[in-house]
Design a protein around this motif. Structure first.
Motif: not given
Length: 341
Positions: A71, A90, A92-93, A146, A149
């Protein structure tokens, strides 16, 4: 020499000098890019492309930026600190893609039946307590970097096939891979799923045991992808295509030497030594080479992308509430760069 001939010779010389100078300038005008990576054998395509001059041949001067989790690399792409990265899908991505910051443009590592991929591992303490197969993971702690993930996703797929929910695992976020390794070896966490060169090395020390393989639970899993900023994808197409072309050459060398083993032993040794410059650098080559070779996992030919599986992953992230429900696959992936399937 007559006066006319002398004048023509002088004119030719004067014209030639700027031409030579311009040519020299073009030859040295490579695009400088920063590439994010983890010190994993699964990131070897970038290392091979760099060491064998494939990037340079493509007119690219590459600087590597190393990370310890996926991330943070996505954040670095979005902020412009690096240009291209290799990472898993992920939460976040996906959230950064939804904000128009990044695009997935190719595929890297994927699970394939018949080839050792990511392994499911447990601490020795858990193993001695009876956690000897994945069906016994219910109620146990499972390490992730995280929430959202790739480790979180793999844990969910394992739990789903074994008949319980990911909520029945005690997911333990430890932020970085070295933190997870330390916690696993000391028995502070029970289980994890990780690429084979790390899993096999840990298992060889007796403090960790392999109890299963992720490709039994997610056989079509597109584990890692190539991604870049949305700006690069849209406005630096030539540079991005050159990057992917050179990267794909590195992946082809890796597969031939260590996965399909169609290359000879001399080439396999050369590729392994090259990877050792970046992976297990603190270990002597004799020890590191065993882990690198044993941990080779398929890299996508031509950086082609299993967009069908990426869409499945996106659906899972939505279902878990880790990303917004209205994010579409075309907001995450730019399919124009490589073959998709």
């Amino acid at each position: 020499m007559t006066g006319a001939v002398a004048r023509r010779a002088l004119l030719a010389a004067l014209v030639a000098v700027p031409a030579l100078t311009a040519g020299a300038g073009l030859a040295s005008a490579a695009d400088t890019i920063k590439v994010g990576a983890l010190r994993f054998a699964s990131h070897a395509a970038s290392f091979i492309a760099f060491e064998r001059g494939y990037f340079q041949e493509a007119g690219l001067e590459v600087e590597f930026e190393f990370f310890q989790a996926a991330q943070p690399m996505a954040v670095a792409i979005a902020s412009g600190d690096i240009d291209y990265g290799i990472t898993a899908i992920t939460g976040g991505l996906i959230n950064l893609a939804d904000k128009g910051a990044i695009k997935v443009i190719g595929g890297v590592m994927h699970e394939e039946k018949g080839i050792d991929g990511s392994a499911i591992v447990v601490s020795d303490a858990a193993y001695q307590a009876g956690v000897t197969s994945p069906d016994k993971l219910k109620g146990r702690s499972f390490a992730i970097t995280q929430a959202g993930s790739s480790f979180h996703y793999m844990a969910a797929r394992i739990a789903e096939k074994e008949g319980f929910g990911v909520e029945d695992l005690k997911l333990t976020p430890l932020q970085k891979v070295p933190n997870i390794i330390a916690a696993l070896k000391s028995g502070q966490v029970d289980a994890w799923a990780i690429v084979p060169h790390i899993a096999k090395a840990l298992a060889g020390g007796g403090e960790v045991h392999i109890i299963g393989w992720v490709n039994d639970y997610a056989p079509d899993y597109q584990v890692t992808t190539v991604f870049t900023s949305a700006d690069n994808a849209a406005n630096k197409r030539d540079q991005t295509e050159r990057f992917l072309s050179a990267f794909a050459k590195g992946a082809a060398d890796f597969n031939a030497a260590l996965v399909d083993r169609t290359a000879d032993e001399e080439e396999a040794e050369a590729v392994t030594k090259l990877i050792h410059k970046y992976v297990y650098t603190t270990q002597p080559y004799e020890k590191a080479s065993v882990s690198i070779r044993n941990g080779a996992i398929r890299l996508n030919e031509g950086a082609k992308l299993n967009v069908t599986n990426v869409a499945d992953q996106l659906a899972w992230f939505k279902k878990e509430g880790l990303v917004k429900s209205d994010i579409a696959i075309d907001g995450l992936v730019d399919p124009s760069y490589v073959e998709t399937y």
